[in-house]
Design an enzyme around this catalytic site. Structure first.
Site, PDB file in Angstrom:
ATOM      1  N   ASP A 467     -30.921  24.686  93.593  1.00  0.00           N
ATOM      2  CA  ASP A 467     -29.918  25.374  94.035  1.00  0.00           C
ATOM      3  C   ASP A 467     -29.520  24.965  95.628  1.00  0.00           C
ATOM      4  O   ASP A 467     -30.518  24.264  96.087  1.00  0.00           O
ATOM      5  CB  ASP A 467     -30.191  27.000  94.150  1.00  0.00           C
ATOM      6  CG  ASP A 467     -28.848  27.784  94.093  1.00  0.00           C
ATOM      7  OD1 ASP A 467     -27.772  26.953  94.254  1.00  0.00           O
ATOM      8  OD2 ASP A 467     -29.087  28.917  94.355  1.00  0.00           O
ATOM      9  N   GLU A 470     -25.931  21.228  97.992  1.00  0.00           N
ATOM     10  CA  GLU A 470     -24.396  20.552  98.323  1.00  0.00           C
ATOM     11  C   GLU A 470     -24.391  19.845  99.507  1.00  0.00           C
ATOM     12  O   GLU A 470     -23.902  18.821  99.620  1.00  0.00           O
ATOM     13  CB  GLU A 470     -23.611  21.858  98.748  1.00  0.00           C
ATOM     14  CG  GLU A 470     -22.993  22.714  97.436  1.00  0.00           C
ATOM     15  CD  GLU A 470     -24.051  23.493  96.843  1.00  0.00           C
ATOM     16  OE1 GLU A 470     -25.058  23.979  97.470  1.00  0.00           O
ATOM     17  OE2 GLU A 470     -24.130  23.574  95.694  1.00  0.00           O
ATOM     18  N   ASP A 642     -21.556  30.008  91.008  1.00  0.00           N
ATOM     19  CA  ASP A 642     -21.396  31.532  91.747  1.00  0.00           C
ATOM     20  C   ASP A 642     -19.794  31.984  91.055  1.00  0.00           C
ATOM     21  O   ASP A 642     -18.943  32.196  91.894  1.00  0.00           O
ATOM     22  CB  ASP A 642     -21.341  31.703  92.898  1.00  0.00           C
ATOM     23  CG  ASP A 642     -23.045  31.426  93.268  1.00  0.00           C
ATOM     24  OD1 ASP A 642     -23.879  31.312  92.286  1.00  0.00           O
ATOM     25  OD2 ASP A 642     -23.343  31.333  94.411  1.00  0.00           O
TER      26      ASP A 642
END
Ligand SMILES: *[C@@H]1O[C@H](CO)[C@@H](O)[C@H](O)[C@H]1NC(C)=O
Ligand SMILES: *[C@@H]1O[C@H](CO)[C@@H](O)[C@H](O)[C@H]1NC(C)=O
Ligand SMILES: *[C@@H]1O[C@H](CO)[C@@H](O)[C@H](O)[C@H]1NC(C)=O
Length: 972
Positions: A467, A470, A642
């Site tokens: 996770d 980015e 999300d």
């Protein structure tokens, strides 16, 4: 999970704010978090028009066997639109295969000591190469160019002259921080792809696709987590075959694609033009969307990884599973409700203060984890924990804060650096000030592998969820400089359980189905809002608005490039919510995040894939990553990020899934029932039904909302049991689709437009989709519905459709929008005539299902024929020692199998069911391996066009596919 999203946005603590009890008060000051607010260039009326730049002139053309190269020289004075003009460029045109043409434009003078541009390394992202024998004469694509008035080019189909791409009428702009080219498009063009986006499947001609990986929830029409600069275009021609082609622009910089009426403009913040034009033509010469997608995968980025069989089971996770006992309860809840559960996952709750690879001894002690995971394994269930991309930077002044993963990394010098200090970059994430590994260094891989190997001793997981790749950072810049002694600092916003941050959102339609609850949620929400406005919680200090930066000769402004992409973060600054663009890597060229930001997720997923190969030698690694890039599918899979518990979010997950099929990441699924916000039984029932036809099937929920496991509501439980029985009976079909995806780049989920290319009315359809070529799924996508409308493509042109449950043939007119019954626990699924589906008796787990007896569903087309295939192997080996491919065929009343390979699956073949038979059965004979079988005993139940033959088990006691079968049927 994400830090941000509307809920969390822009709320900062005052220094004395009330916090949860587990950690010190937050100390990030608003100043540190403030970045100027910028105007995106596409909305900036004062911004220069790059099309006023002078363009280039080509000269010194050198022909070679597979193309040519030329020099490009700026054709006027510098325009400095959004950077410093680069005077001298090289053009390379290469006919790479008969179906792929490459056009590269890059600076003529480039080297380690003279780097104005970063050219994407083939070590990170595959650089497609020529086949060594295609020439201009043998290519199906043709390149034309002119210098009149400046260099422009176009790409055509050689045979028909169809123009696929054309910069004619537009100048090419090449500056150190800004590249632009534009192509004319046909009227009302049909373009798809440019993932990752949360947008209609048909991108339309009024859309800007921004690419800059961001941790900000699933913003509709904005940039999200992944970057796939590839589009596929479909053209419908009156009275002629539909055509399709593709364009891939291999560049990882922040970029924008401006889809406008009549043209598309491509802009990047640096790098080079590296364009691949794909003909979309197959061997016969016809082009199609499916062939274009194959060419992108097979020829450009690589085909997707084969997944382990168990990963197609159902997964449950949540942020907020607080300890092992909760995990046990969840497993028991599923078991008691008899809803299949294949794997349980943990979000960041497992860690001590969110630090990767730690154990919280109160909640997830290592010994307890080992015990619990071994119980799961004994029940043929699996465990997947999260790993965040940030590595907590401990307070070195406090021995009790020691943190091995960072210390070992720092010792090796593998962290991305802050260019101002030369020290590791200290951003902020869940655990506090943190650093990030620099994957350009080979040592980083060794370090990561070692950390994962040693953690595995405590937590014997089966796969890894990556996770925040980015990579997300919650503050601006290296905000931890000189402040590590304050660690662990609280993230600079409210967490879901913090006071004042309860989530009162419910799905659309909740006020109709649950009026009382809706009213009280609305009142509570209003009261929280008024409380927030009067308490110590303060918004981020209003940031200054900064105008566009002007290009400075000889200098690149990495943090504030002159061209401002329409980044979804408030204020649009690239400094928000990510490692700053000027953060520096450790390679000899000191490559920066400005250049590599969009590949961080690809790199950490690759590193995790390789680490898992050390944990499980020879076994297919299972990783699910959030940020992905073209080529990620070779090593990782993806969940949709999300999303929210809304009907809109569920609907858009179909489009997102289809674009991931195009992008070479078929192992895709959305957070079922919705991540942020509260769900309800209506939405959750429909979503459990829908996601059952996505390859990756997982229910996930944020902390501090109502629970949403499938057993919570009786309707959701019933919907889940029914749909999972369908899914699990089809696991071999899904697995075989993955085999074809892995070996040939075939799409797994398919848009109706891909399978029925001649039907123009399907060009925008994503309310329905196909799983493989054979199953049509028509989900309910609106609240409180009892019916659903859908089309049955191909009807009127020979295609037949059968209801999955009854096998009754659909009676509909061409393009008729048919109303179908859709009770809450039911999802409409139809089988396409012409398909043979290998099914297996569904069990509670995939392991049990693999031991269930087989059956064949033969759905006949209008010629009374059908075909299909089945791929079998052990379900986990990277290179299986044995495999088997079974081809099924039905024609002239004969059902036959053709078997290749030696893998043995022991369950027998129990049933054969045919749909669409022409009359009553008059004769039936069966041979297996040439031996006649006494079929007198088998039950035959003809009627209604459906023929059910059961009781065949005794003929294949050694396994259904150990001998070739010939079943002859005759009808009156
Ligand atoms: C290069 O090839 C093109 C197209 O085949 C041809 O028109 C041109 O004359 C050639 N140029 C040279 C310098 O050989
Ligand atoms: C560096 O690049 C500039 C701009 O393209 C060029 O003028 C110069 O000659 C190059 N210098 C070297 C040493 O290659
Ligand atoms: C195009 O999109 C913009 C931004 O979403 C919107 O404001 C505008 O109305 C749209 N234009 C047309 C012609 O639909």
């Amino acid at each position: 999970m994400a830090a941000t999203g509307a809920l969390f946005l822009a709320i900062l603590y005052a220094v004395n704010a009330q916090t949860g009890t587990e950690r010190p008060v937050p100390t990030l000051s608003p100043q540190i978090n403030a970045a100027p607010s910028l105007t995106p260039t596409i909305y900036d009326a004062q911004a220069p028009d790059p099309q006023k730049c002078p363009g280039y002139t080509a000269s010194n053309v050198h022909n070679s066997t597979d193309g040519f190269n030329a020099e490009l020289t700026i054709a006027g004075s510098h325009c400095q639109a959004f950077g410093n003009d680069i005077d001298d460029l090289l053009l390379e045109v290469q006919y790479q295969t008969q179906d792929r043409l490459n056009v590269k434009i890059y600076p003529r003078y480039i080297g380690d000591n003279n780097r104005t541009q970063y050219l994407l390394s083939s070590d990170i992202v595959t650089e497609p190469e020529g086949d060594g024998h295609t020439t201009e004469q043998t290519s199906r694509l043709k390149f034309e160019w002119t210098n009149d008035p400046t260099f422009q080019f176009r790409v055509l189909r050689a045979e028909t002259g169809e123009e696929l791409f054309s910069t004619y009428g537009h100048v090419i702009v090449y500056e150190d921080q800004f590249l632009e080219l534009a192509t004319d498009m046909v009227d009302g063009y049909n373009v798809y792809g440019l993932a990752e986006n949360i947008h209609d499947f048909h991108l339309g001609n009024n859309h800007t696709q921004t690419f800059y990986a961001v941790d900000a929830g699933n913003t509709v029409d904005g940039n999200v987590y992944g970057t796939f600069p590839f589009y596929q275009e479909t053209r419908y021609h009156e009275g002629k075959e539909t055509t399709s082609h593709g364009v891939y622009a291999r560049n990882a910089h922040g970029q924008e694609w401006l889809l406008r009426d009549g043209n598309i403009t491509y802009r990047t913040l640096g790098g080079s033009f590296d364009l691949y034009f794909l003909s979309g033509q197959d061997e016969s010469g016809s082009s199609s969307a499916l062939e274009t997608i194959r060419q992108f995968q097979v020829d450009c980025v690589g085909t997707p990884a084969m997944q382990q069989f168990w990963t197609f089971g159902f997964h449950q996770t949540r942020w907020g599973y607080e300890n092992i006992s909760v995990m046990r309860d969840i497993a028991k809840g599923y078991k008691d409700a008899n809803i299949p559960l294949e794997a349980l996952w943990n979000d960041i709750d497992i860690y001590d203060l969110y630090k990767d690879f730690t154990s919280d001894n109160n909640t997830f002690p290592a010994a307890g984890m080992q015990q619990w995971i071994s119980e799961l394994h004994q029940a043929n269930q699996y465990y997947v924990p999260i790993i965040d991309s940030n590595i907590y930077a401990p307070n070195l002044e406090n021995e009790s804060d020691a943190y091995g993963p960072w210390e070992r990394g720092a010792e090796l010098g593998i962290f991305i650096r802050d260019p101002t200090t030369g020290d590791p970059y200290y951003g902020n994430n869940w655990p506090g000030f943190s650093s990030w590994a620099d994957w350009l260094l080979p040592e980083s891989q060794d370090w990561w592998t070692n950390e994962i190997l040693s953690w595995f001793k405590d937590v014997p997981f089966d796969g890894i969820w990556i996770d925040l790749s980015e990579a997300s950072s919650f503050c601006v810049g290296s905000c931890g400089n000189g402040r590590l002694n304050e660690n662990p600092v609280h993230p600079p916003f409210l967490l879901p359980n913090d006071p004042g941050n309860a989530d009162f959102r419910y799905p659309e339609g909740f006020n109709i189905s649950n009026a009382t609850e809706a009213a009280s949620a609305s009142a509570a929400s209003a009261s929280q809002a008024s409380m927030l406005s009067t308490t110590t919680l303060i918004p981020v200090a209003t940031t200054t608005t900064q105008g566009r930066t002007e290009p400075t000769p000889g200098v690149r402004n990495l943090n504030f490039p002159p061209y401002v992409i329409n980044h979804v973060q408030a204020g649009h600054s690239l400094l928000k919510s990510a490692i700053a663009p000027n953060a520096t890597h450790n390679d000899p060229s000191n490559t920066t995040e400005y250049e590599l930001h969009n590949v961080y997720g690809l790199q950490i997923s690759n590193a995790t894939y390789h680490a898992l190969l050390s944990v499980f030698p020879g076994r297919r690694p299972f990783t699910v990553g959030r940020s992905t890039f073209a080529g990620s599918g070779r090593t990782t899979s993806h969940w949709g990020g999300d999303n929210t518990s809304t009907w809109g979010s569920m609907f858009l997950s179909i489009s997102q899934a289809l674009t991931f099929m195009m992008s070479g990441i078929p192992m895709f699924g959305a957070d079922t029932c919705g991540f942020a916000g509260n769900t309800d039984y209506d939405l959750c029932s429909r979503w459990m039904e829908l996601s059952a036809f996505f390859p990756f099937y997982r229910n996930h929920n944020v902390k501090a909302t109502i629970s949403q496991e499938a057993y919570i509501w009786s309707s959701v439980a019933e919907a889940s049991r029914r749909v999972m029985a369908v899914r699990y009976s089809l696991l071999n079909y899904m697995y075989t689709l993955f085999y074809h995806a892995h070996t040939k780049g075939d799409a797994v989920m398919r848009a109706l437009a891909w399978e029925f290319p001649q039907d123009r009315s399907l060009k925008g359809t994503y309310t329905q989709f196909l799983l493989g070529p054979s199953l049509l799924v028509t989900p309910v996508l609106i609240p409180n519905a009892k019916t659903v409308r859908g089309v049955f493509p191909g009807i009127g042109e020979g295609t037949r459709w059968y209801d999955w449950y009854t096998l009754k043939e659909v009676q509909a007119k061409p393009q008729e929008n048919v109303t179908l019954e859709a009770p809450l626990e039911h999802i409409n699924v139809h089988v396409r005539g012409g398909s043979i589906l290998p099914l297996q008796q569904p069990g509670y787990t995939t392991t049990e299902t693999r031991n269930g007896s087989y059956s064949l569903l033969v759905a006949l087309d209008s010629h009374q024929t059908a075909s299909g295939s089945l791929y079998l192997d052990d379900g986990y080996s990277l290179v299986p020692e044995q495999s088997k491919l079974v081809q099924f065929k039905y024609a002239d009343g004969v059902l036959s199998t053709h078997i290749n390979g030696t893998y043995k699956s022991s369950p027998p073949l129990a049933n054969v069911t045919l749909a669409g038979v022409p009359g009553h059965l008059t004769g039936l004979s069966l041979t297996i391996s040439g031996q006649p079988c006494e079929v007198g005993e088998v039950a035959v139940d003809p009627g209604d066009g459906v023929l059910r033959i059961s009781g065949l088990e005794e003929f294949t006691p050694e396994g259904a596919w150990e001998g070739e079968m010939v079943m002859k049927l005759s009808f009156d």
